[in-house]
Design a protein around this motif. Structure first.
Motif, short mmCIF file in Angstrom:
data_model
loop_
_atom_site.label_atom_id
_atom_site.label_comp_id
_atom_site.label_asym_id
_atom_site.label_seq_id
_atom_site.Cartn_x
_atom_site.Cartn_y
_atom_site.Cartn_z
N LYS A 321 14.45 -10.24 9.94
CA LYS A 321 14.40 -10.86 8.62
C LYS A 321 13.00 -11.44 8.35
CE LYS A 321 16.09 -13.10 4.90
NZ LYS A 321 14.96 -13.94 4.50
N MET A 322 12.47 -12.19 9.30
CA MET A 322 11.16 -12.79 9.11
C MET A 322 10.07 -11.73 9.00
SD MET A 322 11.33 -16.07 11.71
CE MET A 322 9.66 -16.56 11.28
N TYR A 323 10.12 -10.73 9.86
CA TYR A 323 9.07 -9.72 9.90
C TYR A 323 9.10 -8.86 8.64
CZ TYR A 323 5.79 -6.39 11.96
OH TYR A 323 4.68 -5.62 12.21
N CYS A 324 10.30 -8.41 8.26
CA CYS A 324 10.41 -7.52 7.10
C CYS A 324 10.03 -8.25 5.81
CB CYS A 324 11.82 -6.96 7.01
SG CYS A 324 12.20 -5.71 8.25
N ALA A 325 10.43 -9.52 5.69
CA ALA A 325 10.06 -10.27 4.49
C ALA A 325 8.54 -10.41 4.39
CB ALA A 325 10.71 -11.66 4.54
N ASP A 326 7.89 -10.70 5.50
CA ASP A 326 6.44 -10.87 5.52
C ASP A 326 5.72 -9.57 5.21
OD1 ASP A 326 3.98 -12.42 6.12
OD2 ASP A 326 3.86 -11.09 7.86
N LYS A 327 6.14 -8.50 5.86
CA LYS A 327 5.44 -7.23 5.70
C LYS A 327 5.74 -6.55 4.37
CE LYS A 327 3.38 -7.82 9.54
NZ LYS A 327 1.97 -8.25 9.50
N THR A 328 6.89 -6.81 3.81
CA THR A 328 7.17 -6.26 2.48
C THR A 328 6.22 -6.86 1.46
OG1 THR A 328 9.51 -5.91 3.01
CG2 THR A 328 8.93 -5.99 0.68
N MET A 329 5.95 -8.16 1.57
CA MET A 329 4.97 -8.78 0.69
C MET A 329 3.59 -8.17 0.87
SD MET A 329 5.61 -10.95 -1.62
CE MET A 329 3.96 -11.62 -1.77
N LEU A 330 3.20 -7.94 2.13
CA LEU A 330 1.89 -7.36 2.41
C LEU A 330 1.78 -5.95 1.85
CD1 LEU A 330 -0.84 -7.49 4.09
CD2 LEU A 330 0.45 -6.32 5.89
N ILE A 331 2.80 -5.13 2.12
CA ILE A 331 2.75 -3.71 1.72
C ILE A 331 2.77 -3.56 0.20
CG2 ILE A 331 4.03 -1.53 1.80
CD1 ILE A 331 4.98 -2.51 4.65
N THR A 332 3.63 -4.33 -0.47
CA THR A 332 3.70 -4.21 -1.93
C THR A 332 2.46 -4.80 -2.59
OG1 THR A 332 5.04 -6.24 -2.03
CG2 THR A 332 6.22 -4.13 -2.03
N ASP A 333 1.85 -5.79 -1.95
CA ASP A 333 0.57 -6.31 -2.45
C ASP A 333 -0.51 -5.26 -2.29
OD1 ASP A 333 -1.28 -8.34 -3.40
OD2 ASP A 333 -2.00 -8.46 -1.33
N TYR A 334 -0.55 -4.58 -1.16
CA TYR A 334 -1.50 -3.49 -0.96
C TYR A 334 -1.29 -2.38 -2.01
CZ TYR A 334 -3.34 -5.02 3.61
OH TYR A 334 -3.97 -5.69 4.62
N GLY A 335 -0.02 -2.13 -2.35
CA GLY A 335 0.26 -1.11 -3.36
C GLY A 335 -0.41 -1.44 -4.67
N VAL A 336 -0.33 -2.70 -5.09
CA VAL A 336 -1.00 -3.14 -6.32
C VAL A 336 -2.52 -3.05 -6.14
CG1 VAL A 336 -1.40 -5.11 -7.86
CG2 VAL A 336 0.91 -4.64 -7.00
N GLN A 337 -3.01 -3.46 -4.99
CA GLN A 337 -4.46 -3.49 -4.73
C GLN A 337 -5.08 -2.10 -4.75
OE1 GLN A 337 -6.21 -6.21 -4.52
NE2 GLN A 337 -8.18 -5.27 -4.03
N VAL A 338 -4.40 -1.13 -4.18
CA VAL A 338 -4.93 0.24 -4.13
C VAL A 338 -5.11 0.80 -5.54
CG1 VAL A 338 -4.39 2.63 -3.48
CG2 VAL A 338 -4.10 0.78 -1.82
N LEU A 339 -4.19 0.44 -6.43
CA LEU A 339 -4.29 0.94 -7.80
C LEU A 339 -5.29 0.15 -8.64
CD1 LEU A 339 -1.64 2.43 -6.92
CD2 LEU A 339 -0.89 2.18 -9.29
N GLY A 340 -5.82 -0.94 -8.09
CA GLY A 340 -6.79 -1.73 -8.82
C GLY A 340 -6.19 -2.33 -10.09
N GLY A 341 -6.91 -2.23 -11.20
CA GLY A 341 -6.41 -2.75 -12.48
C GLY A 341 -5.14 -2.08 -12.93
N HIS A 342 -5.00 -0.79 -12.61
CA HIS A 342 -3.77 -0.07 -12.97
C HIS A 342 -2.55 -0.64 -12.26
CE1 HIS A 342 -6.23 3.73 -14.23
NE2 HIS A 342 -6.14 2.84 -15.21
#
Length: 369
Positions: A321-342
């Motif tokens: 629970k702790m690991y998945c919650a933390d990494k889901t935030m990281l991965i979905t944040d990276y998803g936004v970051q890769v697309l930049g402004g889009h």
């Protein structure tokens, strides 16, 4: 020795759920998020997949195809890849059906399980979470007093899925505050019982299509026959562990969706004559995300495997629970970051996955398998 190589049946259900998510969930996910709606016809479509009757024995009207926490994790990952909000809403009847299967008396199984084997979606839910900063699932402030013939509930819950339409709510309450998991009971309460108040639908950052409600209980009297498990009660930690395994599988699905979309975008988006995926900073984010998705899945499957073996999976479930919650935030944040402004505009779904991904850190008890 655990072997997580999927057998043919598991590969088949994984493929079936993936195709269903791609056909039925992905195309409507954005509109449902914008309009804050959970379509009734979708509930019926998911119901037809047989999530409830498949795990219920034939003598109660089910198909008796067996129940496995690992198989459930495989299936809900795919559904959450389609859309986690829609998946949680459509699978909410399991929040009552699974605990009854686990700990219900024979009389309770005979009374309630056939309701989950009909042709139409049977609305039922569970109430675990409470609105306070220090919320801890094993330290509930909602109380239940055991009297001679009735139980009396008092307290308040939040984030209760489909509470406005559920026929019954499985309410988790403590016989004594601060007594821990051993003092937690599960009580089956009809929605229209005097003293039960369903508040206005909650407005949250993510999971917008999912109808979540606050529910208060004021001197709610319930017959002793509604105490799940009868005199034996329940093993609350097993139910919490089953829930965490299921929710974390959904977190894997959301994370995988974001990572796959970001990879595709990075390969197709050109800057300075080359795809941005060839840039080291972008490649690192994509690679780290892929590694974490695989690691999250392995932790979920290990927890589910231990639950299927009826082992104490409390430590595994907590760490997962702790690991998945933390990494889901990281991965979905990276998803936004890769697309930049889009990534910040709603033309792309990564912002939706980011908003939903944030919820896994706080949610408890919204799914079970």
């Amino acid at each position: 020795m655990a072997d997580f190589t999927l057998d043919e049946d598991q590969k088949q259900i994984q493929d079936m759920m993936r195709k269903f998510a791609e056909k039925e969930l992905r195309p409507i996910a954005r509109d449902c998020d914008e309009e804050d709606k959970l379509p009734a016809d979708l509930l019926e479509k998911v119901w037809e997949l047989g999530f409830c009757p498949n795990i219920i024995p034939e003598k109660y009207g089910g198909y008796d195809m067996g129940r496995s926490a690992l198989n459930a994790a495989i299936m809900v990952e795919e559904l959450a890849w389609g859309d986690a909000s829609l998946a949680i809403g459509a699978l909410s009847p399991l929040l009552m059906a699974v605990p009854i299967l686990e700990f219900g008396t024979e009389e309770q199984k005979e009374e309630w399980l056939p309701k989950f084997c009909g042709e139409k979606f049977y609305p039922a839910t569970a109430a675990l979470m409470e609105r306070r900063i220090t919320f801890e699932p094993t330290d509930l402030h909602t109380t239940v007093e055991m009297e001679k013939e009735v139980m009396v509930l008092n307290g308040a819950k939040c984030l209760v899925p489909l509470a406005d339409q559920a026929e019954q709510i499985l309410v988790y309450a403590a016989t004594a505050k601060g007594a821990g998991a051993a003092a937690i009971e599960a009580v089956i309460v009809d929605r229209n019982t005097p003293g039960v108040t369903i508040g206005e639908r909650e407005k949250n950052m993510g999971f917008k299509p999912l109808p979540l409600f606050p529910v208060t209980f004021k001197d709610v009297e319930v017959p002793m026959t509604r105490r799940l498990g009868g005199n034996k009660g329940i093993q609350f930690m097993r139910l919490l562990n089953l829930s965490r395994a299921n929710l974390c599988a959904m977190a894997v699905g959301v994370s995988r969706a974001s990572n796959e979309y970001a990879i595709k975008y990075a390969k197709e988006r050109f800057a300075f004559g080359e795809p941005i995926a060839s840039r080291q900073a972008v490649a690192w984010m994509l690679g780290e995300s892929a590694i974490e998705v695989a690691g999250m899945r392995l932790m979920v499957w290990r927890t589910a495997w231990r639950l299927d073996r009826n082992e104490d999976a409390t430590r595994d479930a907590g760490l997962t629970k702790m690991y998945c919650a933390d990494k889901t935030m990281l991965i979905t944040d990276y998803g936004v970051q890769v697309l930049g402004g889009h990534g910040y505009i709603r033309e792309h779904p990564v912002e939706l996955w980011f908003r939903n991904g944030r919820g896994f850190d706080t949610m408890e008890g919204l799914a079970i398998g």
